[in-house]
Design a protein around this motif. Sequence first.
Motif, mmCIF file in Angstrom:
data_model
loop_
_atom_site.group_PDB
_atom_site.id
_atom_site.type_symbol
_atom_site.label_atom_id
_atom_site.label_comp_id
_atom_site.label_asym_id
_atom_site.label_seq_id
_atom_site.Cartn_x
_atom_site.Cartn_y
_atom_site.Cartn_z
ATOM 1 N N PRO A 1 19.401 -6.528 15.057
ATOM 2 C CA PRO A 1 20.906 -6.098 14.172
ATOM 3 C C PRO A 1 20.949 -7.526 13.178
ATOM 4 C CG PRO A 1 22.210 -7.754 16.650
ATOM 5 C CD PRO A 1 20.238 -7.215 16.418
ATOM 6 N N ALA A 2 21.671 -7.839 12.144
ATOM 7 C CA ALA A 2 21.919 -8.516 11.460
ATOM 8 C C ALA A 2 23.324 -9.534 11.996
ATOM 9 C CB ALA A 2 22.152 -8.402 10.382
ATOM 10 N N ARG A 3 23.544 -10.531 11.201
ATOM 11 C CA ARG A 3 25.116 -10.732 11.227
ATOM 12 C C ARG A 3 26.012 -11.325 10.153
ATOM 13 N NH1 ARG A 3 24.210 -14.262 7.881
ATOM 14 N NH2 ARG A 3 23.044 -16.319 8.306
ATOM 15 N N VAL A 4 27.310 -12.113 10.490
ATOM 16 C CA VAL A 4 27.589 -12.680 9.904
ATOM 17 C C VAL A 4 28.110 -13.868 10.543
ATOM 18 C CG1 VAL A 4 30.006 -12.760 9.171
ATOM 19 C CG2 VAL A 4 29.318 -10.434 8.734
ATOM 20 N N ASP A 5 27.745 -14.831 9.807
ATOM 21 C CA ASP A 5 28.481 -16.153 9.589
ATOM 22 C C ASP A 5 29.733 -16.345 9.844
ATOM 23 O OD1 ASP A 5 27.388 -16.141 6.840
ATOM 24 O OD2 ASP A 5 27.125 -17.987 7.404
ATOM 25 N N LEU A 6 30.283 -17.142 10.359
ATOM 26 C CA LEU A 6 32.234 -17.089 10.382
ATOM 27 C C LEU A 6 32.270 -18.781 9.724
ATOM 28 C CD1 LEU A 6 32.863 -15.402 13.446
ATOM 29 C CD2 LEU A 6 32.837 -14.444 11.266
ATOM 30 N N ASP B 1 26.216 -4.076 12.404
ATOM 31 C CA ASP B 1 25.577 -2.957 13.006
ATOM 32 C C ASP B 1 24.847 -2.395 11.722
ATOM 33 O OD1 ASP B 1 27.795 -1.702 10.887
ATOM 34 O OD2 ASP B 1 27.940 -0.080 12.599
ATOM 35 N N LEU B 2 24.538 -3.773 10.773
ATOM 36 C CA LEU B 2 23.124 -3.468 9.755
ATOM 37 C C LEU B 2 21.902 -3.925 11.030
ATOM 38 C CD1 LEU B 2 24.897 -4.159 6.557
ATOM 39 C CD2 LEU B 2 24.487 -1.622 7.428
ATOM 40 N N ARG B 3 20.684 -3.232 11.037
ATOM 41 C CA ARG B 3 20.004 -3.176 11.678
ATOM 42 C C ARG B 3 18.438 -3.622 10.585
ATOM 43 N NH1 ARG B 3 21.478 -3.457 17.159
ATOM 44 N NH2 ARG B 3 19.415 -3.324 18.198
ATOM 45 N N GLY C 1 22.326 -9.761 20.033
ATOM 46 C CA GLY C 1 24.257 -9.127 19.855
ATOM 47 C C GLY C 1 25.557 -10.039 20.644
ATOM 48 N N GLY C 2 26.232 -9.148 19.855
ATOM 49 C CA GLY C 2 28.242 -9.736 20.366
ATOM 50 C C GLY C 2 28.147 -11.677 19.278
ATOM 51 N N LEU C 3 29.753 -11.483 19.856
ATOM 52 C CA LEU C 3 29.502 -13.314 19.550
ATOM 53 C C LEU C 3 29.530 -14.349 19.748
ATOM 54 C CD1 LEU C 3 32.324 -14.604 17.328
ATOM 55 C CD2 LEU C 3 33.183 -14.173 19.302
ATOM 56 N N HIS C 4 28.694 -15.155 18.995
ATOM 57 C CA HIS C 4 28.346 -16.585 19.644
ATOM 58 C C HIS C 4 29.007 -17.345 19.420
ATOM 59 C CE1 HIS C 4 24.448 -14.947 21.155
ATOM 60 N NE2 HIS C 4 23.932 -13.687 20.168
ATOM 61 N N ASN C 5 29.077 -18.646 19.923
ATOM 62 C CA ASN C 5 29.201 -19.752 19.695
ATOM 63 C C ASN C 5 28.750 -20.371 20.443
ATOM 64 O OD1 ASN C 5 32.289 -21.005 19.120
ATOM 65 N ND2 ASN C 5 32.682 -19.023 20.172
ATOM 66 N N LEU C 6 27.098 -21.564 19.003
ATOM 67 C CA LEU C 6 26.639 -22.374 19.048
ATOM 68 C C LEU C 6 27.066 -23.863 19.244
ATOM 69 C CD1 LEU C 6 23.821 -20.328 16.770
ATOM 70 C CD2 LEU C 6 24.646 -20.067 19.142
ATOM 71 N N ARG C 7 26.742 -24.627 20.253
ATOM 72 C CA ARG C 7 27.139 -25.631 20.411
ATOM 73 C C ARG C 7 26.217 -26.748 20.798
ATOM 74 N NH1 ARG C 7 30.836 -23.158 23.535
ATOM 75 N NH2 ARG C 7 32.698 -22.977 22.670
ATOM 76 N N PHE C 8 25.846 -27.971 19.534
ATOM 77 C CA PHE C 8 25.095 -28.367 19.311
ATOM 78 C C PHE C 8 24.315 -29.546 20.203
ATOM 79 C CE2 PHE C 8 24.726 -25.255 15.398
ATOM 80 C CZ PHE C 8 23.540 -24.511 16.044
ATOM 81 N N VAL D 1 31.310 -2.525 7.684
ATOM 82 C CA VAL D 1 30.142 -2.525 9.377
ATOM 83 C C VAL D 1 31.096 -3.250 10.256
ATOM 84 C CG1 VAL D 1 28.913 -3.813 7.466
ATOM 85 C CG2 VAL D 1 30.522 -4.781 8.605
ATOM 86 N N ALA D 2 30.798 -3.057 11.266
ATOM 87 C CA ALA D 2 31.242 -2.578 12.450
ATOM 88 C C ALA D 2 30.787 -4.240 13.477
ATOM 89 C CB ALA D 2 31.538 -1.788 13.230
ATOM 90 N N ALA D 3 31.609 -4.350 14.488
ATOM 91 C CA ALA D 3 31.057 -6.215 14.870
ATOM 92 C C ALA D 3 29.797 -5.011 17.141
ATOM 93 C CB ALA D 3 31.712 -6.896 15.890
ATOM 94 N N GLU D 4 28.297 -5.484 16.727
ATOM 95 C CA GLU D 4 27.904 -4.536 17.400
ATOM 96 C C GLU D 4 27.562 -6.278 18.845
ATOM 97 O OE1 GLU D 4 25.885 -2.602 18.406
ATOM 98 O OE2 GLU D 4 24.841 -2.004 16.685
ATOM 99 N N ASN D 5 27.308 -5.285 19.336
ATOM 100 C CA ASN D 5 27.436 -5.460 20.936
ATOM 101 C C ASN D 5 25.544 -5.700 21.318
ATOM 102 O OD1 ASN D 5 29.772 -6.524 21.831
ATOM 103 N ND2 ASN D 5 30.000 -4.690 21.929
ATOM 104 N N LEU D 6 25.023 -4.363 20.751
ATOM 105 C CA LEU D 6 23.705 -4.280 20.832
ATOM 106 C C LEU D 6 22.826 -5.017 20.182
ATOM 107 C CD1 LEU D 6 21.494 -2.533 22.515
ATOM 108 C CD2 LEU D 6 21.795 -0.717 20.663
#
Length: 333
Positions: free
Chosen positions: A10-15, A40-42, A163-170, A322-327
Amino acid sequence: MTKSFEATAPARVDLAGGTLDLWPLYVLHPGSVTVNVAIDLRARCRVGVRDKGFRVTVPGLGYERVVSKASELLADPRGALAGALLEGLEITEPRDIELSSDVPYSSGLGGSSALTVAMAAALAASVGRDFGGPGEVELVRDVETRVLGKPAGVQDYYPPLSGGLHNLRFFPGRIEAERRDVDPATWLRHLTLFDTGASHSSGMNNWEIFRSRLEGDLGVAARLDDVRAAAREMSEAAGAEDFRAMGAALRREWEARRRLAPVVSSPGIEAVIAAALEAGAWGGKACGAGGGGCVVVLSAPEKTPAVRAALAKLREGRLLLVAAENLGLAVSG
């Protein structure tokens, strides 16, 4: 194709917090965080076995290239990614590679990164290797960096991989990636995506900001601090599933980001955000590095229909449902 292996990602939306995922920007701005969600755009890749040489096709673009060596693909912009992955994975056996994607070209949704992940997984499967998980981020980042000729960040690879929601902490020497499932129906009531129809260049836009920061531009440094602050707010709000607070953080992130460089915003982007805010949205921002592509908007469920109606009236661009995607990455074959 005969025996084939297929992978989709899947692609992503950066928030919030994009650009700060580039090393060493997150080192120079301690406490950096990036938040994004898979959609859900793949992107898809199918790999088959050939008798000799390498064949790359993109049916949707009418593209086909046949070469005897993977290195011959590197000089062709549309085949370079395949060539770089074949070399990066050290695959020398003849392969047939077919690519396709639901992601609009140059949309700021991380489509090239999703395609890189899908292609890497399908190619790896074709030689009996496993591919997947955060451990693969460095490989795909370096492959894209080679093709772009500019530094690539890391945020775009986590959603395609899992997939899913990601919080990336550096942190110095490490990245902590927190992933959580999302409720697609809830996100659909709050999130609107609008494609301006204007292409953008994430590599070039980020490069302008990256170069200015490393050359000591104090204004850019201050704005990146503001982006970091908004991203930290987004991280906390997303963790609490507080969409109102997420919308406020989205708006603050864009207010800081649009001042990073002239290439970040455009009249088209500003028109979309202005129309959304006037219709009652909490906030909006350009996806990816800006300059064109898609705009993401967050709004209260009771305001979302009015926001979408207002955007649908704009003379240029189109709504993307589009819908958020867990896969995340899926491989078969």
